[in-house]
Design a protein around this motif. Structure first.
Motif, PDB file in Angstrom:
ATOM      1  N   LEU A 196     -47.104 -37.810  -3.828  1.00  0.00           N
ATOM      2  CA  LEU A 196     -46.240 -36.672  -4.138  1.00  0.00           C
ATOM      3  C   LEU A 196     -46.037 -35.913  -2.836  1.00  0.00           C
ATOM      4  N   TRP A 197     -44.775 -35.772  -2.438  1.00  0.00           N
ATOM      5  CA  TRP A 197     -44.411 -35.092  -1.199  1.00  0.00           C
ATOM      6  C   TRP A 197     -43.835 -33.740  -1.581  1.00  0.00           C
ATOM      7  N   PHE A 198     -44.490 -32.655  -1.130  1.00  0.00           N
ATOM      8  CA  PHE A 198     -44.033 -31.314  -1.475  1.00  0.00           C
ATOM      9  C   PHE A 198     -43.524 -30.587  -0.238  1.00  0.00           C
ATOM     10  N   VAL A 199     -42.401 -29.901  -0.401  1.00  0.00           N
ATOM     11  CA  VAL A 199     -41.745 -29.179   0.685  1.00  0.00           C
ATOM     12  C   VAL A 199     -41.221 -27.860   0.124  1.00  0.00           C
ATOM     13  N   GLY A 201     -54.408 -25.778 -10.978  1.00  0.00           N
ATOM     14  CA  GLY A 201     -55.436 -24.770 -10.737  1.00  0.00           C
ATOM     15  C   GLY A 201     -56.346 -25.037  -9.559  1.00  0.00           C
ATOM     16  N   ASP A 202     -56.134 -26.136  -8.845  1.00  0.00           N
ATOM     17  CA  ASP A 202     -57.005 -26.521  -7.745  1.00  0.00           C
ATOM     18  C   ASP A 202     -56.340 -26.208  -6.413  1.00  0.00           C
ATOM     19  N   ALA A 203     -57.054 -25.497  -5.545  1.00  0.00           N
ATOM     20  CA  ALA A 203     -56.523 -25.134  -4.229  1.00  0.00           C
ATOM     21  C   ALA A 203     -57.352 -25.812  -3.144  1.00  0.00           C
ATOM     22  N   THR A 204     -57.215 -27.118  -3.036  1.00  0.00           N
ATOM     23  CA  THR A 204     -58.018 -27.875  -2.073  1.00  0.00           C
ATOM     24  C   THR A 204     -57.426 -27.800  -0.670  1.00  0.00           C
ATOM     25  N   ASN A 205     -58.210 -28.247   0.304  1.00  0.00           N
ATOM     26  CA  ASN A 205     -57.696 -28.347   1.670  1.00  0.00           C
ATOM     27  C   ASN A 205     -56.594 -29.386   1.765  1.00  0.00           C
ATOM     28  N   THR A 206     -56.616 -30.387   0.853  1.00  0.00           N
ATOM     29  CA  THR A 206     -55.563 -31.390   0.854  1.00  0.00           C
ATOM     30  C   THR A 206     -54.203 -30.746   0.621  1.00  0.00           C
ATOM     31  N   LEU A 207     -54.163 -29.734  -0.228  1.00  0.00           N
ATOM     32  CA  LEU A 207     -52.918 -29.025  -0.500  1.00  0.00           C
ATOM     33  C   LEU A 207     -52.632 -27.937   0.529  1.00  0.00           C
ATOM     34  N   ASN A 261     -45.808 -27.728   3.040  1.00  0.00           N
ATOM     35  CA  ASN A 261     -45.378 -29.106   3.197  1.00  0.00           C
ATOM     36  C   ASN A 261     -46.581 -30.020   3.299  1.00  0.00           C
ATOM     37  N   GLY A 262     -46.424 -31.225   2.809  1.00  0.00           N
ATOM     38  CA  GLY A 262     -47.494 -32.207   2.866  1.00  0.00           C
ATOM     39  C   GLY A 262     -47.338 -33.215   1.754  1.00  0.00           C
TER      40      GLY A 262
END
Length: 188
Positions: A63-66, A89-95, A130-131
């Protein structure tokens, strides 16, 4: 050749790696919004205009978010504003990226610090999101943004300059921004 509507189904197509399968969701907001008297060090998720629920086609795709958020701050002397991007509900470093420079132990995709000699307002900021992440499932997934201010009693504004004080009129320098978010599915 010619492609006729109805002939294609994502379930039956073999995409090459890196191919964008499609746009799963998009949201945009151009309305000026004010969230008044935010308490310090409290996460708020009351800005819901960019909330997106998407359902991936394949669990092993990306999933590519911009996106971007335009915001401002009203009131207070100094402090910080933190923005987080959450999936279910998850705010990880990945996001949210590297959290080594953030205040405390929570990851955030944007931190704004300011210092003022009076209660004049901080002007409009733009935060980028973005990521990409692994879809992980074909179930519906909710993406949203939340914010937190470090000083008590601040107004958090979306798509507008926070400067609404009597000294500096917001009329000529209070543009409406465009906050937006898109989520694409990419073959991995």
């Amino acid at each position: 050749g010619t492609v006729t509507a109805g002939n294609l189904s994502n379930a039956n197509i073999v995409y090459p790696d890196g191919h964008v399968i499609g746009l799963l969701g998009k949201a945009q907001d151009v309305t000026r919004r004010v969230y008044s008297s935010r308490a310090e060090n409290t996460w708020y998720d009351d800005y819901t205009q960019l909330n997106l629920t998407v359902t991936p086609t394949h669990a092993d795709n990306l999933l590519w978010f911009v996106g971007q958020v335009n915001y401002g701050i009203q009131g207070g002397i100094g402090g910080s504003v933190f923005l987080q991007f959450l999936k279910d509900g998850d705010a990880t470093n990945t996001l949210n990226g590297d959290d080594s420079q953030s205040y405390g132990i929570y990851p955030c995709f944007h931190q704004c610090r300011w210092s003022a000699s009076s209660t004049n307002t901080y002007h409009m900021e733009q935060a980028s999101i973005n990521g990409y992440i692994l879809a992980g499932t074909t179930n519906a997934q909710l993406f949203k943004i939340r914010y937190r201010v470090q000083s008590d009693g601040l107004d958090f504004t979306i798509n507008r300059d926070g400067n609404a004080g009597s000294v500096d009129s917001p009329g000529s320098h209070s543009p409406t921004g465009q906050s937006n978010l898109q989520i694409y599915e990419v073959k991995q």
